[in-house]
Design a protein around this motif. Structure first.
Motif, PDB file in Angstrom:
ATOM      1  N   SER A  23      -4.133   5.980 -15.727  1.00  0.00           N
ATOM      2  CA  SER A  23      -4.371   7.563 -15.121  1.00  0.00           C
ATOM      3  C   SER A  23      -4.475   8.400 -17.088  1.00  0.00           C
ATOM      4  O   SER A  23      -5.074   9.059 -16.813  1.00  0.00           O
ATOM      5  CB  SER A  23      -3.841   7.546 -14.069  1.00  0.00           C
ATOM      6  OG  SER A  23      -2.157   8.334 -15.438  1.00  0.00           O
ATOM      7  N   LEU A  27       0.184   7.022  -6.470  1.00  0.00           N
ATOM      8  CA  LEU A  27      -1.204   7.610  -6.313  1.00  0.00           C
ATOM      9  C   LEU A  27      -1.367   9.095  -6.045  1.00  0.00           C
ATOM     10  O   LEU A  27      -1.928   9.864  -6.728  1.00  0.00           O
ATOM     11  CB  LEU A  27      -2.341   6.963  -5.348  1.00  0.00           C
ATOM     12  CG  LEU A  27      -2.976   5.777  -5.902  1.00  0.00           C
ATOM     13  CD1 LEU A  27      -3.476   5.405  -4.624  1.00  0.00           C
ATOM     14  CD2 LEU A  27      -3.529   5.690  -7.063  1.00  0.00           C
ATOM     15  N   ASN A  28      -0.298   9.435  -5.674  1.00  0.00           N
ATOM     16  CA  ASN A  28       0.338  10.989  -5.168  1.00  0.00           C
ATOM     17  C   ASN A  28       0.590  11.612  -6.329  1.00  0.00           C
ATOM     18  O   ASN A  28       0.240  12.626  -6.664  1.00  0.00           O
ATOM     19  CB  ASN A  28       1.269  10.937  -3.699  1.00  0.00           C
ATOM     20  CG  ASN A  28       0.345  10.545  -2.601  1.00  0.00           C
ATOM     21  OD1 ASN A  28      -0.751  10.390  -2.343  1.00  0.00           O
ATOM     22  ND2 ASN A  28       1.447  10.237  -2.117  1.00  0.00           N
ATOM     23  N   ALA A  80       0.829  -1.235  -0.421  1.00  0.00           N
ATOM     24  CA  ALA A  80       0.112  -0.137  -0.137  1.00  0.00           C
ATOM     25  C   ALA A  80       0.877   1.276   0.308  1.00  0.00           C
ATOM     26  O   ALA A  80       0.515   2.056  -0.906  1.00  0.00           O
ATOM     27  CB  ALA A  80      -0.741   0.076   0.838  1.00  0.00           C
ATOM     28  N   ALA A 126      -5.165  -0.285  -6.182  1.00  0.00           N
ATOM     29  CA  ALA A 126      -4.205   0.045  -5.293  1.00  0.00           C
ATOM     30  C   ALA A 126      -4.692  -0.986  -4.342  1.00  0.00           C
ATOM     31  O   ALA A 126      -3.568  -2.098  -4.107  1.00  0.00           O
ATOM     32  CB  ALA A 126      -3.563   1.261  -4.545  1.00  0.00           C
ATOM     33  N   ALA A 127      -5.994  -0.650  -3.901  1.00  0.00           N
ATOM     34  CA  ALA A 127      -6.027  -1.209  -2.579  1.00  0.00           C
ATOM     35  C   ALA A 127      -6.979  -2.953  -2.671  1.00  0.00           C
ATOM     36  O   ALA A 127      -5.956  -3.314  -2.030  1.00  0.00           O
ATOM     37  CB  ALA A 127      -8.154  -0.726  -1.818  1.00  0.00           C
ATOM     38  N   ALA A 136      -6.761   4.335  -7.051  1.00  0.00           N
ATOM     39  CA  ALA A 136      -7.408   3.810  -5.632  1.00  0.00           C
ATOM     40  C   ALA A 136      -8.018   2.423  -5.047  1.00  0.00           C
ATOM     41  O   ALA A 136      -7.395   1.134  -4.519  1.00  0.00           O
ATOM     42  CB  ALA A 136      -7.793   4.892  -4.287  1.00  0.00           C
ATOM     43  N   THR A 137      -9.014   2.259  -5.286  1.00  0.00           N
ATOM     44  CA  THR A 137      -9.928   1.285  -5.416  1.00  0.00           C
ATOM     45  C   THR A 137      -9.000  -0.216  -6.228  1.00  0.00           C
ATOM     46  O   THR A 137      -8.184  -0.889  -5.723  1.00  0.00           O
ATOM     47  CB  THR A 137     -10.943   0.519  -6.684  1.00  0.00           C
ATOM     48  OG1 THR A 137     -11.871   1.785  -6.001  1.00  0.00           O
ATOM     49  CG2 THR A 137     -11.618  -0.825  -6.430  1.00  0.00           C
ATOM     50  N   GLY A 179      -9.005   8.996  -9.411  1.00  0.00           N
ATOM     51  CA  GLY A 179      -8.845   8.746  -8.323  1.00  0.00           C
ATOM     52  C   GLY A 179      -9.014   7.714  -8.068  1.00  0.00           C
ATOM     53  O   GLY A 179      -7.850   6.847  -7.354  1.00  0.00           O
ATOM     54  N   GLU A 180     -10.142   7.888  -7.760  1.00  0.00           N
ATOM     55  CA  GLU A 180     -11.013   6.539  -6.990  1.00  0.00           C
ATOM     56  C   GLU A 180     -10.713   5.333  -7.059  1.00  0.00           C
ATOM     57  O   GLU A 180     -10.391   4.402  -6.801  1.00  0.00           O
ATOM     58  CB  GLU A 180     -12.503   7.158  -6.804  1.00  0.00           C
ATOM     59  CG  GLU A 180     -13.801   6.356  -5.454  1.00  0.00           C
ATOM     60  CD  GLU A 180     -15.532   6.836  -5.553  1.00  0.00           C
ATOM     61  OE1 GLU A 180     -15.343   5.558  -5.144  1.00  0.00           O
ATOM     62  OE2 GLU A 180     -15.172   7.696  -6.355  1.00  0.00           O
ATOM     63  N   GLN A 219       1.496   4.156  -3.018  1.00  0.00           N
ATOM     64  CA  GLN A 219       0.937   4.897  -2.390  1.00  0.00           C
ATOM     65  C   GLN A 219       1.344   6.313  -3.191  1.00  0.00           C
ATOM     66  O   GLN A 219       0.409   7.111  -3.690  1.00  0.00           O
ATOM     67  CB  GLN A 219       0.180   5.599  -1.273  1.00  0.00           C
ATOM     68  CG  GLN A 219      -0.175   6.721  -1.077  1.00  0.00           C
ATOM     69  CD  GLN A 219      -1.818   6.392  -1.093  1.00  0.00           C
ATOM     70  OE1 GLN A 219      -2.806   5.781  -0.732  1.00  0.00           O
ATOM     71  NE2 GLN A 219      -2.092   8.036  -2.136  1.00  0.00           N
TER      72      GLN A 219
END
Length: 202
Positions: free
Chosen positions: A168, A93-94, A86, A181-182, A178-179, A174-175, A90
């Motif tokens: 991307s 993602l950032n 994670a 990545a989670a 993030a899904t 972004g949501e 991240q």
């Protein structure tokens, strides 16, 4: 003073990096590079030595900017392999959420255009990818994951990292990223540990 550059070389390199980042090596024409950096052809060639050399300097600049962020994310200590995965994702993602840089990832777009790069550029791209993979594997081993599982998970997490960059650029939110990545982090739960791997009848 004669011979003194009348522009900020570091800023020109940052802008060139963004051109390669946005267009990839193949589509980053000299016209796009001169427009993006604000330099004339003479200044561009005189300062950086041509497109291939400028690309390599841009890639190095990218590594100097983002490699420390990955190293910090992986330094831990992490309570679980899931936490290490994670933390690594991240960083991507950032970066993707940063409105001051192009979508995606310069390293990823460069990997997709690998055949167009010269030998030195190819070596740099592969070395940067391998460095990320090694850092991931070491961070996972530090959580107690067995060696084989750490190697496999590092490779899969690296692939997820690159897929986030590609998605991307295709306009995924972004949501949604993030899904992804989670889900990748959840897949790291319950992996065999070295102690468990070595236990059993003797």
């Amino acid at each position: 003073m004669a011979g003194r550059k009348q522009f900020d070389v570091d800023e020109a390199l940052r802008r060139a990096m963004h051109v390669f980042w946005r267009w990839g090596y193949s589509e980053a024409s000299i016209d796009r590079l001169t427009e993006g950096t604000g330099l004339g052809r003479g200044s561009l060639y005189g300062t950086f030595g041509g497109k291939s050399a400028l690309f390599r300097e841009s890639l190095q600049r990218y590594a100097q900017t983002y490699q420390p962020l990955y190293e910090r994310a992986l330094s831990g200590p992490h309570p679980s392999p899931s936490a290490a995965v994670a933390a690594f994702l991240q960083v991507a993602l950032n970066r993707i959420a940063d409105p001051t840089v192009p979508d995606g990832c310069l390293l990823t777009v460069s990997a997709t255009q690998f055949p167009a790069l010269d030998a030195e550029g190819q070596t740099m791209v592969r070395a940067m990818i391998d460095s990320l993979r090694t850092g991931l594997e070491q961070a996972l081993l530090a959580t107690g994951v067995a060696e084989r599982e750490a190697a496999e998970l590092a490779l899969c997490t690296l692939a997820t990292n690159k897929s986030l960059a590609v998605l991307s650029r295709a306009g995924f939110s972004g949501e949604e990223l993030a899904t992804v990545a989670a889900a990748a982090a959840r897949n790291a739960e319950g992996l065999p540990h070295r102690a468990a791997e070595s236990s059993g009848p003797r």
